[in-house]
Design an enzyme around this catalytic site. Structure first.
Site, PDB file in Angstrom:
ATOM      1  N   ASN A 295      -9.822   6.671  14.115  1.00 16.04           N
ATOM      2  CA  ASN A 295     -10.935   7.530  13.663  1.00 16.04           C
ATOM      3  C   ASN A 295     -12.382   6.980  13.733  1.00 16.04           C
ATOM      4  O   ASN A 295     -12.455   6.306  12.884  1.00 16.04           O
ATOM      5  CB  ASN A 295     -10.892   8.422  12.271  1.00 16.04           C
TER       6      ASN A 295
ATOM      7  N   ARG B  74      -8.580  10.580  16.867  1.00 20.03           N
ATOM      8  CA  ARG B  74      -9.152  12.092  16.454  1.00 20.03           C
ATOM      9  C   ARG B  74     -10.508  12.287  16.960  1.00 20.03           C
ATOM     10  O   ARG B  74     -11.471  11.262  17.218  1.00 20.03           O
ATOM     11  CB  ARG B  74      -9.368  11.819  14.847  1.00 20.03           C
TER      12      ARG B  74
ATOM     13  N   HIS C   3     -12.205  20.593  11.781  1.00 20.80           N
ATOM     14  CA  HIS C   3     -11.369  20.176  10.710  1.00 20.80           C
ATOM     15  C   HIS C   3      -9.799  20.792  10.983  1.00 20.80           C
ATOM     16  O   HIS C   3      -9.147  21.154   9.895  1.00 20.80           O
ATOM     17  CB  HIS C   3     -11.821  20.561   9.320  1.00 20.80           C
TER      18      HIS C   3
ATOM     19  N   HIS D 242     -11.359  23.205   2.777  1.00 21.15           N
ATOM     20  CA  HIS D 242     -11.521  21.828   3.168  1.00 21.15           C
ATOM     21  C   HIS D 242     -12.799  21.191   2.490  1.00 21.15           C
ATOM     22  O   HIS D 242     -13.950  21.394   3.087  1.00 21.15           O
ATOM     23  CB  HIS D 242     -11.139  21.658   4.691  1.00 21.15           C
TER      24      HIS D 242
ATOM     25  N   ARG E 215     -24.910  17.829   5.412  1.00 19.08           N
ATOM     26  CA  ARG E 215     -25.322  18.906   6.465  1.00 19.08           C
ATOM     27  C   ARG E 215     -25.583  20.166   5.788  1.00 19.08           C
ATOM     28  O   ARG E 215     -24.959  20.586   4.847  1.00 19.08           O
ATOM     29  CB  ARG E 215     -23.989  19.207   7.312  1.00 19.08           C
TER      30      ARG E 215
ATOM     31  N   ASP F  16     -22.357  12.223  -3.130  1.00 15.34           N
ATOM     32  CA  ASP F  16     -21.112  11.959  -3.851  1.00 15.34           C
ATOM     33  C   ASP F  16     -21.050  12.816  -4.949  1.00 15.34           C
ATOM     34  O   ASP F  16     -22.156  12.660  -5.910  1.00 15.34           O
ATOM     35  CB  ASP F  16     -21.126  10.476  -4.254  1.00 15.34           C
ATOM     36  N   PHE F  17     -20.337  13.721  -5.140  1.00 16.27           N
ATOM     37  CA  PHE F  17     -20.304  14.604  -6.206  1.00 16.27           C
ATOM     38  C   PHE F  17     -19.885  14.014  -7.598  1.00 16.27           C
ATOM     39  O   PHE F  17     -20.472  14.645  -8.538  1.00 16.27           O
ATOM     40  CB  PHE F  17     -19.065  15.725  -6.056  1.00 16.27           C
TER      41      PHE F  17
ATOM     42  N   VAL G 175     -13.604  16.398  -2.269  1.00 12.48           N
ATOM     43  CA  VAL G 175     -14.047  17.122  -3.461  1.00 12.48           C
ATOM     44  C   VAL G 175     -12.911  18.350  -3.785  1.00 12.48           C
ATOM     45  O   VAL G 175     -12.676  18.243  -5.085  1.00 12.48           O
ATOM     46  CB  VAL G 175     -15.266  17.924  -3.137  1.00 12.48           C
TER      47      VAL G 175
ATOM     48  N   GLU H 245      -4.770  14.002   7.566  1.00 10.72           N
ATOM     49  CA  GLU H 245      -4.943  14.055   8.819  1.00 10.72           C
ATOM     50  C   GLU H 245      -4.648  13.133   9.648  1.00 10.72           C
ATOM     51  O   GLU H 245      -3.905  13.312  10.761  1.00 10.72           O
ATOM     52  CB  GLU H 245      -6.602  14.095   9.035  1.00 10.72           C
TER      53      GLU H 245
HETATM   54  P1  ADP Z   1     -14.588  12.683   4.577  1.00  6.66           P
HETATM   55  O1  ADP Z   1     -13.417  12.439   5.084  1.00  6.66           O
HETATM   56  O2  ADP Z   1     -15.425  13.991   5.068  1.00  6.66           O
HETATM   57  O3  ADP Z   1     -15.760  11.591   4.584  1.00  6.66           O
HETATM   58  P2  ADP Z   1     -13.433  12.871   2.035  1.00  6.66           P
HETATM   59  O4  ADP Z   1     -12.416  14.088   2.097  1.00  6.66           O
HETATM   60  O5  ADP Z   1     -13.101  11.508   1.781  1.00  6.66           O
HETATM   61  O6  ADP Z   1     -14.653  13.080   3.106  1.00  6.66           O
HETATM   62  O7  ADP Z   1     -14.578  13.202   0.563  1.00  6.66           O
HETATM   63  C1  ADP Z   1     -15.594  12.276   0.139  1.00  6.66           C
HETATM   64  C2  ADP Z   1     -16.193  13.007  -0.912  1.00  6.66           C
HETATM   65  O8  ADP Z   1     -15.112  13.303  -2.051  1.00  6.66           O
HETATM   66  C3  ADP Z   1     -17.204  12.177  -1.603  1.00  6.66           C
HETATM   67  O9  ADP Z   1     -18.540  12.212  -0.808  1.00  6.66           O
HETATM   68  C4  ADP Z   1     -17.211  12.784  -2.946  1.00  6.66           C
HETATM   69  O10 ADP Z   1     -18.275  13.844  -3.069  1.00  6.66           O
HETATM   70  C5  ADP Z   1     -15.909  13.277  -3.204  1.00  6.66           C
HETATM   71  N1  ADP Z   1     -15.054  12.666  -4.249  1.00  6.66           N
HETATM   72  C6  ADP Z   1     -13.966  11.601  -3.919  1.00  6.66           C
HETATM   73  N2  ADP Z   1     -13.676  11.319  -5.249  1.00  6.66           N
HETATM   74  C7  ADP Z   1     -14.239  12.225  -6.034  1.00  6.66           C
HETATM   75  C8  ADP Z   1     -13.816  12.418  -7.488  1.00  6.66           C
HETATM   76  N3  ADP Z   1     -13.052  11.643  -8.300  1.00  6.66           N
HETATM   77  N4  ADP Z   1     -14.387  13.326  -8.040  1.00  6.66           N
HETATM   78  C9  ADP Z   1     -15.242  14.169  -7.452  1.00  6.66           C
HETATM   79  N5  ADP Z   1     -15.733  13.966  -6.072  1.00  6.66           N
HETATM   80  C10 ADP Z   1     -14.932  13.264  -5.472  1.00  6.66           C
END
Ligand code: ADP
Length: 400
Positions: free
Chosen positions: A9, A90, A179, A207, A240, A281-282, A334, A387
């Site tokens: 990917n 991917r 997705h 998702h 985004r 980042d949440f 998330v 995935e």
């Molecule tokens: P992508 O594959 O689109 O890059 P992911 O599905 O891996 O993204 O999700 C990444 C996001 O998940 C991070 O930016 C963060 O906001 C969130 N995240 C990861 N772990 C946690 C957690 N323990 N608590 C809350 N949010 C989380």
């Protein structure tokens, strides 16, 4: 010997790889190279219980894949003996013609390259990844798996933009959805987990990762999804914007004299919760809301509120699209980890048949699980997406 698929990917500055055995579902190794092309890149490979990492300059995707193989060796792996049968790539956008998992030849590469304007952030680096891997592993079949595939047969009412029909036809403008690999995998897993036939379930899949999308799936077939011509439409995401009034683009071009490329970059990379709240980042967003000083805490709070408001709007819309919703599933970074987001997305929806159980929702468990109350007519689940496994399975299905 177990069949193994190398899943790749490629992003613009990162390359993820994973060695998956599709028959057993086991991932035997995974790795990631980040900050490709920058002065200090970070590479990490995990194989069994060994993790090797390296910080060094990685000039391009070619060097990144080479380094990944080196680190895999260092971790005790051997690419020659893992039973590699294919390389799965991917690809985000397949346009109108590419949607089934496809064995890659020069024509497919050329076609994917042509689609760059439809997914400028995603398709070009993925094509580079394909070319690098084909050069390095020329004897294996390389297979493209498209994010748009699952949504190829969206009903016309959901796939069509209400705009000049001939122009849309000429430029292949429709809602493609993204997705798809994850939405399909998670909806199938949900049916399996609940031990109910997929074709009898109406599902909403949320998702929620860095990118975020929602889908409504009736009997295993998607009937709506939140992303459109590009992965910018729909939910508020990490960086985004999701849905905005298209008038904003013309206003910024005309009045702020911004170039189209700059508006696109702003809506893709400096919007969403990052653009509003200062971080995508949440975990950091919650820290800012709870302990940050003003005005940062207020900005983070607004970002969170806008995110939740949009998410609830889509859930409401899809409850109406489906009529009778049996399952709502949260997935991705998330969705799998953030209990507060899940709670705030569904609070107060009991009159619509959706009620989560606070205690189950807070459980630190990692696997597939139910988080709805016993008496909730709609079952709410958390299901980890995979995935890579879905791509690996698609690859062996193509090989027969
Ligand atoms: P992508 O594959 O689109 O890059 P992911 O599905 O891996 O993204 O999700 C990444 C996001 O998940 C991070 O930016 C963060 O906001 C969130 N995240 C990861 N772990 C946690 C957690 N323990 N608590 C809350 N949010 C989380």
């Amino acid at each position: 010997m177990n069949r193994t698929v190398l899943v790749i990917n490629s992003g613009s500055s990162s390359m993820k790889f994973s060695l998956v055995q599709p028959d057993s579902g086991v991932e035997i190794a995974d790795g990631l190279v980040e900050r490709i092309g920058e002065r200090e890149s970070i590479a990490k490979v995990q194989f069994g219980d060994r993790t090797v990492d390296r910080e060094c300059a990685v000039a391009d995707h070619d060097a990144a894949l080479r380094l990944t193989f080196e680190l895999f060796d260092e971790a005790g792996g051997n690419l020659e003996t893992v039973g590699l049968v294919a390389v799965g790539h991917r690809l985000v956008h397949g346009g109108r013609d590419l949607y089934r998992p496809t064995v890659i030849d020069d024509a497919v590469v050329a076609k994917a390259r042509e689609l760059a304007p439809l997914a400028p952030l995603h398709n070009p680096p993925a094509v580079i990844g394909v070319e690098v891997a084909r050069r390095m592993l020329p004897d294996l079949p390389h297979i493209a798996v498209f994010d748009t595939a699952f949504f190829h047969d969206l009903p016309a009412a959901a796939a069509t933009y209400a705009m000049d029909r001939e122009l849309a036809e000429q430029w292949r403008i429709r809602r493609y959805g993204f997705h798809g690999t994850s939405h399909q995998y998670v909806s199938e897993q949900a049916a399996e987990f609940l031990d109910r036939p997929l074709d009898q379930l109406n599902q909403i899949v949320l998702h929620l990762g860095n990118g975020a999308s929602a889908s409504a799936i009736a009997g295993g077939r998607p009937v709506d999804t939140s992303m459109g011509l590009t992965p910018m439409e729909g939910l508020v995401m990490g960086t985004r914007s999701g849905d905005v009034d298209p008038g904003i683009v013309f206003y910024l071009a005309r009045t702020a004299k911004m170039a189209v490329e700059d508006i696109e970059a702003m809506l893709n990379r400096r919007s969403g919760v990052f653009g509003l709240g200062g971080d995508n980042d949440f975990r950091e967003l919650h820290r800012l809301i709870e302990g940050g000083s003003e005005p940062e805490a207020g900005h983070a709070r607004l970002a969170y509120d806008v995110y939740i408001h949009r998410l609830r709007k889509y859930i409401g819309a899809y409850l109406a699209v489906l009529g009778d919703t049996h399952v709502i599933t949260f997935t991705a970074g998330v969705g799998e980890n953030d209990a507060k987001v899940r709670r705030d997305a569904l609070t107060g929806l009991a009159p619509l048949g959706v009620e989560i159980d606070e205690h189950l929702n807070e459980s630190p468990s990692r696997g597939a699980r139910v988080i709805s109350a016993d008496n909730s007519p709609t079952t709410v689940l958390v299901i980890p997406t995979d995935e890579e496994l879905a791509i690996a399975r698609a690859c062996v299905a193509v090989l027969g």
